[in-house]
Scaffold this motif. Structure first.
Motif, PDB file in Angstrom:
ATOM      1  N   THR A 108     -45.483 -27.369 -87.075  1.00 55.17           N
ATOM      2  CA  THR A 108     -46.804 -27.885 -87.977  1.00 55.17           C
ATOM      3  C   THR A 108     -46.515 -26.858 -89.783  1.00 55.17           C
ATOM      4  OG1 THR A 108     -48.656 -28.795 -87.449  1.00 55.17           O
ATOM      5  CG2 THR A 108     -49.197 -28.258 -89.042  1.00 55.17           C
ATOM      6  N   GLU A 109     -46.027 -27.776 -90.632  1.00 51.51           N
ATOM      7  CA  GLU A 109     -45.058 -26.640 -91.989  1.00 51.51           C
ATOM      8  C   GLU A 109     -46.465 -25.990 -93.425  1.00 51.51           C
ATOM      9  OE1 GLU A 109     -42.484 -25.298 -92.828  1.00 51.51           O
ATOM     10  OE2 GLU A 109     -40.811 -26.239 -90.816  1.00 51.51           O
ATOM     11  N   GLY A 110     -46.633 -25.463 -92.882  1.00 48.65           N
ATOM     12  CA  GLY A 110     -47.823 -24.533 -94.151  1.00 48.65           C
ATOM     13  C   GLY A 110     -48.525 -24.664 -93.417  1.00 48.65           C
ATOM     14  N   LYS A 111     -49.545 -25.003 -92.386  1.00 48.21           N
ATOM     15  CA  LYS A 111     -50.857 -24.588 -91.458  1.00 48.21           C
ATOM     16  C   LYS A 111     -51.123 -23.931 -90.710  1.00 48.21           C
ATOM     17  CE  LYS A 111     -52.662 -28.500 -93.910  1.00 48.21           C
ATOM     18  NZ  LYS A 111     -53.577 -29.598 -93.793  1.00 48.21           N
ATOM     19  N   GLU A 121     -51.152 -24.185 -86.405  1.00 50.95           N
ATOM     20  CA  GLU A 121     -51.159 -25.227 -86.231  1.00 50.95           C
ATOM     21  C   GLU A 121     -52.216 -24.837 -84.296  1.00 50.95           C
ATOM     22  OE1 GLU A 121     -47.418 -27.491 -84.349  1.00 50.95           O
ATOM     23  OE2 GLU A 121     -47.668 -26.269 -82.856  1.00 50.95           O
ATOM     24  N   ASP A 172     -56.540 -25.298 -93.954  1.00 54.89           N
ATOM     25  CA  ASP A 172     -55.400 -24.640 -93.415  1.00 54.89           C
ATOM     26  C   ASP A 172     -55.030 -25.449 -92.187  1.00 54.89           C
ATOM     27  OD1 ASP A 172     -56.966 -22.573 -92.668  1.00 54.89           O
ATOM     28  OD2 ASP A 172     -56.015 -21.381 -93.385  1.00 54.89           O
ATOM     29  N   GLN A 188     -54.157 -27.289 -89.007  1.00 53.86           N
ATOM     30  CA  GLN A 188     -54.044 -28.624 -88.142  1.00 53.86           C
ATOM     31  C   GLN A 188     -54.239 -28.920 -86.626  1.00 53.86           C
ATOM     32  OE1 GLN A 188     -52.310 -31.165 -90.523  1.00 53.86           O
ATOM     33  NE2 GLN A 188     -52.947 -32.236 -87.941  1.00 53.86           N
ATOM     34  N   HIS A 232     -51.387 -21.539 -83.013  1.00 52.34           N
ATOM     35  CA  HIS A 232     -50.566 -20.736 -83.527  1.00 52.34           C
ATOM     36  C   HIS A 232     -48.058 -20.316 -83.297  1.00 52.34           C
ATOM     37  CE1 HIS A 232     -48.503 -21.320 -87.546  1.00 52.34           C
ATOM     38  NE2 HIS A 232     -47.516 -20.640 -87.748  1.00 52.34           N
ATOM     39  N   ARG A 273     -54.520 -16.432 -89.870  1.00 50.76           N
ATOM     40  CA  ARG A 273     -54.525 -17.012 -91.139  1.00 50.76           C
ATOM     41  C   ARG A 273     -54.347 -15.049 -92.313  1.00 50.76           C
ATOM     42  NH1 ARG A 273     -59.515 -18.755 -90.900  1.00 50.76           N
ATOM     43  NH2 ARG A 273     -58.037 -20.808 -90.844  1.00 50.76           N
TER      44      ARG A 273
END
Length: 206
Positions: free
Chosen positions: A38-41, A43, A72, A74, A174, A202
């Motif tokens: 998952t790009e930019g979030k 996961e 933010d 996913q 993530h 985060r």
């Protein structure tokens, strides 16, 4: 002495204490961390098996919890694969996805296995069930044998091994952390731990 004190304080910050001074959250850290898809979030992955009663019982809570996730984050499901039997159900999951009917079929299929005692490895029984759902069995079979579905099934097996999953349900955050059902202790405990770990990610924590 100062270094030791600093280390203790850092450990406490990473794992808040609960009643009796015990760590409030229990989880495993992956070293090295795995790449995420998952790009930019942030996961979050749930590893599950359609045949797992604990996964089935968790599903309503997962659906409710998913709606509370920050923008933010996913969330995605990955069918755990330990053997050929589990791979079959993983392929069914990815076939639903490839046919654009995962949202429609995921819960009914779960229900059929645990309420109607559907044996998904009984091809005749599965065919009859698919027909009742308005799904063309021939198209379903062809899709399940497709390169795309078979590739995703093999990838699910790889992820199950890479994340060191040894049972379901389990959650991963993530590519860095995993939370087993035992570590979560309760359904809410599992979600609270995942929420705590997404907070660490985060903030850029490791």
């Amino acid at each position: 002495m100062k270094r030791i004190l600093a280390f203790i304080l850092a450990a406490c910050a990473l794992a808040p204490l609960g009643a009796g001074g015990q760590p409030k959250f229990s989880f495993s850290e992956l070293k090295p961390a795995l790449p995420v898809e998952t790009e930019g979030k942030i996961e979050v992955v749930e590893f599950f098996w359609y045949g797992c009663i604990h996964c089935y019982n968790l599903e309503p809570a997962v659906e409710k919890w998913e709606k509370t996730l920050a923008k933010d984050v996913q969330f995605r499901r990955v069918p755990a694969v330990f053997n050929d039997r589990w791979a079959l159900d993983a392929a069914i999951f990815y076939t639903f996805e490839a046919m654009g009917m995962l949202d429609k079929m995921h819960k009914p299929f779960f229900d059929a296995i645990h309420r109607e005692r559907l044996k998904s490895d009984n091809k005749q029984a599965l065919t009859e069930w698919l027909q009742k759902q308005g799904v063309d069995p021939k198209k379903f079979d062809a899709t399940m044998k497709s390169f795309g579905v078979q590739s995703k099934t093999r990838r699910a097996a790889q992820l199950t091994a890479q994340y060191k999953i040894d049972g379901t349900p389990a959650m991963a955050v993530h590519g860095r952390y995993t939370v087993s059902a035992d570590q979560g202790r309760t359904q809410n405990g599992m979600f609270e731990t995942v929420d705590y770990l997404t907070g660490i990610v985060r903030k850029g924590g490791k």
